[in-house]
Design an enzyme around this catalytic site. Structure first.
Site, PDB file in Angstrom:
ATOM      1  N   ASN A   9       0.877  -1.163   0.000  1.00  0.00           N
ATOM      2  CA  ASN A   9       0.000   0.000   0.000  1.00  0.00           C
ATOM      3  C   ASN A   9       0.917   1.215   0.000  1.00  0.00           C
ATOM      4  O   ASN A   9       1.542   1.524   1.023  1.00  0.00           O
ATOM      5  CB  ASN A   9      -0.898   0.010   1.238  1.00  0.00           C
ATOM      6  CG  ASN A   9      -1.780   1.235   1.313  1.00  0.00           C
ATOM      7  OD1 ASN A   9      -1.670   2.166   0.516  1.00  0.00           O
ATOM      8  ND2 ASN A   9      -2.668   1.255   2.280  1.00  0.00           N
ATOM      9  N   ALA A  11       0.447   4.215   0.289  1.00  0.00           N
ATOM     10  CA  ALA A  11       0.089   5.269   1.244  1.00  0.00           C
ATOM     11  C   ALA A  11       0.596   4.963   2.651  1.00  0.00           C
ATOM     12  O   ALA A  11       0.525   5.811   3.533  1.00  0.00           O
ATOM     13  CB  ALA A  11      -1.427   5.453   1.270  1.00  0.00           C
ATOM     14  N   CYS A  12       1.136   3.768   2.854  1.00  0.00           N
ATOM     15  CA  CYS A  12       1.579   3.318   4.171  1.00  0.00           C
ATOM     16  C   CYS A  12       3.084   3.480   4.304  1.00  0.00           C
ATOM     17  O   CYS A  12       3.856   2.939   3.521  1.00  0.00           O
ATOM     18  CB  CYS A  12       1.191   1.848   4.353  1.00  0.00           C
ATOM     19  SG  CYS A  12       1.923   1.062   5.798  1.00  0.00           S
ATOM     20  N   GLU A  13       3.528   4.207   5.322  1.00  0.00           N
ATOM     21  CA  GLU A  13       4.953   4.436   5.553  1.00  0.00           C
ATOM     22  C   GLU A  13       5.707   3.129   5.788  1.00  0.00           C
ATOM     23  O   GLU A  13       6.810   2.937   5.272  1.00  0.00           O
ATOM     24  CB  GLU A  13       5.149   5.381   6.742  1.00  0.00           C
ATOM     25  CG  GLU A  13       6.595   5.711   7.020  1.00  0.00           C
ATOM     26  CD  GLU A  13       6.759   6.701   8.162  1.00  0.00           C
ATOM     27  OE1 GLU A  13       7.813   6.631   8.824  1.00  0.00           O
ATOM     28  OE2 GLU A  13       5.865   7.537   8.403  1.00  0.00           O
TER      29      GLU A  13
END
Length: 142
Positions: A9, A11-13
């Site tokens: 994902n 958007a996930c750090e």
């Protein structure tokens, strides 16, 4: 060439850090954007089995579907939890990495180091600045 698959994902750090660690080993993984293209039921079951975890351990708990569906109540079967993850892929915790050395939920991102077939090629710091790999490619102990 080493084959590595990352359920990612962007958007996930943590997912981005995991991808960067894989790339720091000199490998470009196959990236599956699981929110856009969720795994099949059989593939999800295999990932869970290969990780040696229970279905509920792959559930991402800080999401709206988890709360709305009351999944914390513990009254759902594994099949029902799988159904929920397939209907709402945001419920699948990430990143999941598959290599020849194993399959892991890489939270924290450094867990990927245990299953990477190739060593790190240089220094690596997480997006938050935490040094994980030194300039010699060795893991920094925390």
């Amino acid at each position: 060439m080493t084959e590595i698959t990352l359920y990612h994902n962007p958007a996930c750090e943590t997912s981005r850090n995991t991808l960067a660690l894989i790339r720091n080993s000199g490998v470009e993984p196959a990236i599956i954007l699981y929110l856009e293209m969720p795994p099949t039921r059989d593939a999800l079951k295999k990932l869970i089995a290969d990780m040696g975890i229970s279905v509920d351990k792959l559930l991402r708990k800080n999401t709206e579907p988890y709360t709305k569906m009351g999944l914390a109540a513990g009254r759902f079967s594994d099949d029902q939890l799988l159904d929920a993850m397939l209907a709402y892929p945001i419920l699948i915790n990430r990143p999941v990495v598959v290599t020849s050395l194993g399959t892991r939920l890489c939270r924290p991102s450094e867990r990927v180091l245990d299953i990477l077939p190739s060593p790190q090629r240089g220094a690596f710091a997480k997006e938050d600045g935490e040094l994980v790999i030194d300039e010699s490619g060795n893991r920094v102990s925390q």
